[in-house]
Design a protein around this motif. Structure first.
Motif, PDB file in Angstrom:
ATOM      1  N   LEU A 254       0.807  -1.215   0.000  1.00 42.78           N
ATOM      2  CA  LEU A 254       0.000   0.000   0.000  1.00 42.78           C
ATOM      3  C   LEU A 254       0.843   1.269   0.000  1.00 42.78           C
ATOM      4  CD1 LEU A 254      -2.950  -0.956   2.367  1.00 42.78           C
ATOM      5  CD2 LEU A 254      -2.900  -0.879  -0.111  1.00 42.78           C
ATOM      6  N   GLN A 255       2.159   1.110   0.209  1.00 45.24           N
ATOM      7  CA  GLN A 255       3.046   2.265   0.115  1.00 45.24           C
ATOM      8  C   GLN A 255       3.226   2.695  -1.334  1.00 45.24           C
ATOM      9  OE1 GLN A 255       3.890   3.650   3.027  1.00 45.24           O
ATOM     10  NE2 GLN A 255       2.761   1.920   3.931  1.00 45.24           N
ATOM     11  N   THR A 256       2.892   1.761  -2.261  1.00 41.01           N
ATOM     12  CA  THR A 256       2.978   2.077  -3.687  1.00 41.01           C
ATOM     13  C   THR A 256       1.709   2.805  -4.097  1.00 41.01           C
ATOM     14  OG1 THR A 256       4.241   0.057  -4.075  1.00 41.01           O
ATOM     15  CG2 THR A 256       3.271   1.132  -6.006  1.00 41.01           C
ATOM     16  N   ARG A 257       1.847   4.038  -4.415  1.00 41.28           N
ATOM     17  CA  ARG A 257       0.682   4.838  -4.764  1.00 41.28           C
ATOM     18  C   ARG A 257       0.061   4.381  -6.077  1.00 41.28           C
ATOM     19  NH1 ARG A 257       1.646  11.200  -3.291  1.00 41.28           N
ATOM     20  NH2 ARG A 257       1.920  10.932  -1.017  1.00 41.28           N
ATOM     21  N   GLY A 258      -1.234   4.462  -6.128  1.00 43.11           N
ATOM     22  CA  GLY A 258      -1.932   4.151  -7.378  1.00 43.11           C
ATOM     23  C   GLY A 258      -2.414   2.716  -7.481  1.00 43.11           C
ATOM     24  N   MET A 259      -2.018   1.849  -6.556  1.00 46.16           N
ATOM     25  CA  MET A 259      -2.474   0.452  -6.584  1.00 46.16           C
ATOM     26  C   MET A 259      -3.981   0.426  -6.287  1.00 46.16           C
ATOM     27  SD  MET A 259      -0.134  -1.975  -7.168  1.00 46.16           S
ATOM     28  CE  MET A 259      -0.506  -3.434  -6.200  1.00 46.16           C
ATOM     29  N   THR A 260      -4.751  -0.162  -7.182  1.00 43.67           N
ATOM     30  CA  THR A 260      -6.197  -0.217  -7.015  1.00 43.67           C
ATOM     31  C   THR A 260      -6.619  -1.492  -6.273  1.00 43.67           C
ATOM     32  OG1 THR A 260      -6.538  -1.381  -9.108  1.00 43.67           O
ATOM     33  CG2 THR A 260      -6.509   1.040  -9.179  1.00 43.67           C
ATOM     34  N   TYR A 261      -7.852  -1.528  -5.839  1.00 44.79           N
ATOM     35  CA  TYR A 261      -8.374  -2.719  -5.162  1.00 44.79           C
ATOM     36  C   TYR A 261      -8.257  -3.964  -6.045  1.00 44.79           C
ATOM     37  CZ  TYR A 261     -10.291  -1.038  -0.719  1.00 44.79           C
ATOM     38  OH  TYR A 261     -10.441  -0.568   0.572  1.00 44.79           O
ATOM     39  N   PRO A 262      -8.650  -3.911  -7.311  1.00 44.82           N
ATOM     40  CA  PRO A 262      -8.509  -5.098  -8.154  1.00 44.82           C
ATOM     41  C   PRO A 262      -7.050  -5.552  -8.277  1.00 44.82           C
ATOM     42  CG  PRO A 262     -10.027  -3.558  -9.168  1.00 44.82           C
ATOM     43  CD  PRO A 262      -9.396  -2.841  -8.013  1.00 44.82           C
ATOM     44  N   GLU A 263      -6.123  -4.608  -8.368  1.00 48.19           N
ATOM     45  CA  GLU A 263      -4.708  -4.963  -8.505  1.00 48.19           C
ATOM     46  C   GLU A 263      -4.177  -5.614  -7.228  1.00 48.19           C
ATOM     47  OE1 GLU A 263      -3.229  -1.517 -11.675  1.00 48.19           O
ATOM     48  OE2 GLU A 263      -3.210  -1.106  -9.515  1.00 48.19           O
ATOM     49  N   VAL A 264      -4.548  -5.069  -6.071  1.00 45.01           N
ATOM     50  CA  VAL A 264      -4.098  -5.643  -4.798  1.00 45.01           C
ATOM     51  C   VAL A 264      -4.713  -7.022  -4.602  1.00 45.01           C
ATOM     52  CG1 VAL A 264      -4.117  -5.385  -2.293  1.00 45.01           C
ATOM     53  CG2 VAL A 264      -3.765  -3.372  -3.742  1.00 45.01           C
ATOM     54  N   ALA A 265      -5.996  -7.149  -4.905  1.00 43.92           N
ATOM     55  CA  ALA A 265      -6.683  -8.434  -4.749  1.00 43.92           C
ATOM     56  C   ALA A 265      -6.040  -9.495  -5.637  1.00 43.92           C
ATOM     57  CB  ALA A 265      -8.161  -8.273  -5.093  1.00 43.92           C
ATOM     58  N   LYS A 266      -5.727  -9.131  -6.870  1.00 42.43           N
ATOM     59  CA  LYS A 266      -5.101 -10.068  -7.798  1.00 42.43           C
ATOM     60  C   LYS A 266      -3.709 -10.457  -7.317  1.00 42.43           C
ATOM     61  CE  LYS A 266      -4.015 -10.714 -12.700  1.00 42.43           C
ATOM     62  NZ  LYS A 266      -4.041 -10.092 -14.051  1.00 42.43           N
ATOM     63  N   LEU A 267      -2.981  -9.507  -6.755  1.00 41.74           N
ATOM     64  CA  LEU A 267      -1.624  -9.753  -6.280  1.00 41.74           C
ATOM     65  C   LEU A 267      -1.620 -10.808  -5.167  1.00 41.74           C
ATOM     66  CD1 LEU A 267       1.361  -8.855  -6.511  1.00 41.74           C
ATOM     67  CD2 LEU A 267       0.865  -7.150  -4.729  1.00 41.74           C
ATOM     68  N   PHE A 268      -2.645 -10.774  -4.305  1.00 39.67           N
ATOM     69  CA  PHE A 268      -2.709 -11.710  -3.178  1.00 39.67           C
ATOM     70  C   PHE A 268      -3.655 -12.885  -3.448  1.00 39.67           C
ATOM     71  CE2 PHE A 268      -0.995  -7.919  -1.219  1.00 39.67           C
ATOM     72  CZ  PHE A 268      -0.112  -8.414  -0.271  1.00 39.67           C
ATOM     73  N   ASP A 269      -4.217 -12.910  -4.661  1.00 40.32           N
ATOM     74  CA  ASP A 269      -5.171 -13.957  -5.046  1.00 40.32           C
ATOM     75  C   ASP A 269      -6.315 -14.037  -4.042  1.00 40.32           C
ATOM     76  OD1 ASP A 269      -6.202 -15.902  -6.689  1.00 40.32           O
ATOM     77  OD2 ASP A 269      -5.140 -17.557  -5.718  1.00 40.32           O
ATOM     78  N   ARG A 270      -6.866 -12.866  -3.741  1.00 40.99           N
ATOM     79  CA  ARG A 270      -7.981 -12.751  -2.805  1.00 40.99           C
ATOM     80  C   ARG A 270      -9.081 -11.905  -3.446  1.00 40.99           C
ATOM     81  NH1 ARG A 270      -6.669 -15.173   2.512  1.00 40.99           N
ATOM     82  NH2 ARG A 270      -4.430 -15.513   2.398  1.00 40.99           N
ATOM     83  N   SER A 271     -10.238 -11.906  -2.802  1.00 41.88           N
ATOM     84  CA  SER A 271     -11.306 -11.025  -3.268  1.00 41.88           C
ATOM     85  C   SER A 271     -11.046  -9.609  -2.755  1.00 41.88           C
ATOM     86  CB  SER A 271     -12.664 -11.507  -2.760  1.00 41.88           C
ATOM     87  OG  SER A 271     -12.773 -11.312  -1.369  1.00 41.88           O
ATOM     88  N   GLU A 272     -11.642  -8.638  -3.414  1.00 47.84           N
ATOM     89  CA  GLU A 272     -11.501  -7.258  -2.952  1.00 47.84           C
ATOM     90  C   GLU A 272     -12.121  -7.104  -1.559  1.00 47.84           C
ATOM     91  OE1 GLU A 272     -12.826  -4.366  -5.856  1.00 47.84           O
ATOM     92  OE2 GLU A 272     -12.287  -5.743  -7.471  1.00 47.84           O
ATOM     93  N   ALA A 273     -13.224  -7.804  -1.322  1.00 48.86           N
ATOM     94  CA  ALA A 273     -13.863  -7.739  -0.011  1.00 48.86           C
ATOM     95  C   ALA A 273     -12.938  -8.301   1.066  1.00 48.86           C
ATOM     96  CB  ALA A 273     -15.175  -8.523  -0.035  1.00 48.86           C
ATOM     97  N   SER A 274     -12.185  -9.354   0.719  1.00 47.70           N
ATOM     98  CA  SER A 274     -11.248  -9.946   1.674  1.00 47.70           C
ATOM     99  C   SER A 274     -10.131  -8.962   2.013  1.00 47.70           C
ATOM    100  CB  SER A 274     -10.651 -11.235   1.101  1.00 47.70           C
ATOM    101  OG  SER A 274      -9.698 -11.789   1.984  1.00 47.70           O
ATOM    102  N   VAL A 275      -9.634  -8.254   1.007  1.00 51.98           N
ATOM    103  CA  VAL A 275      -8.593  -7.244   1.227  1.00 51.98           C
ATOM    104  C   VAL A 275      -9.137  -6.126   2.117  1.00 51.98           C
ATOM    105  CG1 VAL A 275      -7.190  -5.457   0.119  1.00 51.98           C
ATOM    106  CG2 VAL A 275      -7.378  -7.721  -0.934  1.00 51.98           C
TER     107      VAL A 275
END
Length: 257
Positions: free
Chosen positions: A161-182
Motif C-alpha cells: 500500500l506504500q505504492t501509490r496508485g495500486m487499485t483494489y482489483p490490482e491488490v486483490a489479484k496480487l494476493f489472489d484474494r477477493s476485494e472484499a477480503s482485502v
C-alpha cells in the motif's frame, strides 16, 4: 392360495409405483400391503422413493452436499415447496417434485451452489441452471475465501500500500484474494491507507448495465463481472445495490407502487 395377479393389476402397480403410496395401491387393487410389496420386489421395481418424479429432502441434501438441517431455512424462510408423502404404510417422507424444485430454484439462484450438483441428477435441467453451474464453478476455483492470511501476507499488504496508485482489483489479484477480503483485512489490521479506487465517474453505458444485470442474474462473482466491465468488484456490488438488485433472488426488486 395366493390371489393371481392379472395383467391390468401388474400394469397399475408398475404405473403408480412411487407416485402413490403402497397403501393406496393396495386399497385400489383390493390386496394386502405385504402382497403389493412382495410383487414389487419380484418385478424389480426398486425403492418406491426412487420411482417418484421428485426427490426426498434427504436425497436433495445429499445431492447438494448439504445436511438435512441446512435445508430447513430454505423451506421456512424462502418457501421451498416441499410436501409430506406416504410411500409405505404410515411412514411420512418430505419430498419435492422436480418441476417444483426448478421453478423455486430459478427464483433463489444464490442459495444453490450448482457446482456441487451433478448435472441432470434432478431431472432435465433448464438452460439457466447450466449457466449458473459455470458461474459457480468459476467461484469454486477461487480458494482465497477459506484461507487465512499469514503474518507474512499481512506485512506484505501494508508494504504494497506504500505504492501509490495500486487499485483494489490490482491488490486483490496480487494476493489472489477477493476485494472484499482485502478490505476486511485492512480493517482488522487497523490500516488507514486504502488502495486507490477505480474512477467511479466513468458512467455505465446501457450496454454495461445490460451486461452487469445479465451476469449478476446468472450468478457470476463480482470479481468476474468487474473484470468483464473494467470495474472493481466493490463498485459492481455498489452499482447493483443502487439499482435495487435482490441478491438472493438474483433479479431487480419489483417497485411497489
Amino acid at each position: 392360495m395366493a390371489k393371481h395377479w392379472t395383467k391390468d393389476e401388474v400394469s397399475y402397480l408398475e404405473e403408480h409405483w412411487g407416485t402413490k403410496s403402497i397403501r393406496a395401491i393396495a386399497a385400489h387393487l383390493d390386496r394386502k400391503v405385504n402382497s403389493v410389496q412382495q410383487k414389487a420386489v419380484r418385478m424389480e421395481l426398486g425403492d418406491a422413493r426412487f420411482n417418484y418424479p421428485g426427490i426426498t429432502l434427504c436425497q436433495l441434501a445429499k445431492a447438494l452436499d448439504k445436511t438435512y438441517t441446512a435445508l430447513k431455512p430454505w423451506i421456512e424462510k424462502y418457501g421451498m415447496p416441499v410436501r409430506t408423502k406416504i410411500f409405505c404404510k404410515t411412514r411420512r417422507v418430505r419430498v419435492i417434485d422436480f418441476e417444483d424444485f426448478w421453478k423455486w430454484a430459478e427464483q433463489h439462484k444464490e442459495l444453490v451452489n450448482f457446482a456441487k450438483l451433478e448435472p441432470n441428477i434432478l431431472g432435465a435441467e433448464p438452460e439457466w441452471a447450466k449457466v449458473k453451474r459455470r458461474a459457480d464453478l468459476m467461484r469454486s476455483q477461487k480458494t482465497w475465501q477459506a484461507v487465512d492470511w499469514t503474518p507474512e501476507e499481512d506485512q506484505r499488504l501494508v508494504q504494497v500500500l506504500q505504492t501509490r496508485g495500486m487499485t483494489y482489483p490490482e491488490v486483490a489479484k496480487l494476493f489472489d484474494r477477493s476485494e472484499a477480503s482485502v478490505k476486511r483485512k485492512l480493517h482488522d489490521l487497523g490500516v488507514k491507507v486504502r488502495p486507490a479506487r477505480l474512477d467511479n465517474h466513468v458512467k455505465y453505458t446501457q450496454d454495461d448495465v445490460n451486461k452487469l444485470l445479465r451476469m449478476a442474474q446468472e450468478g457470476y462473482s463480482y470479481e468476474t463481472i468487474g473484470q468483464a466491465l473494467g470495474k472493481s468488484a466493490l463498485g459492481v456490488r455498489g452499482k447493483l445495490e443502487r439499482m435495487g438488485f435482490d441478491f438472493k433472488r438474483r433479479k431487480l426488486r419489483e417497485v411497489v407502487k
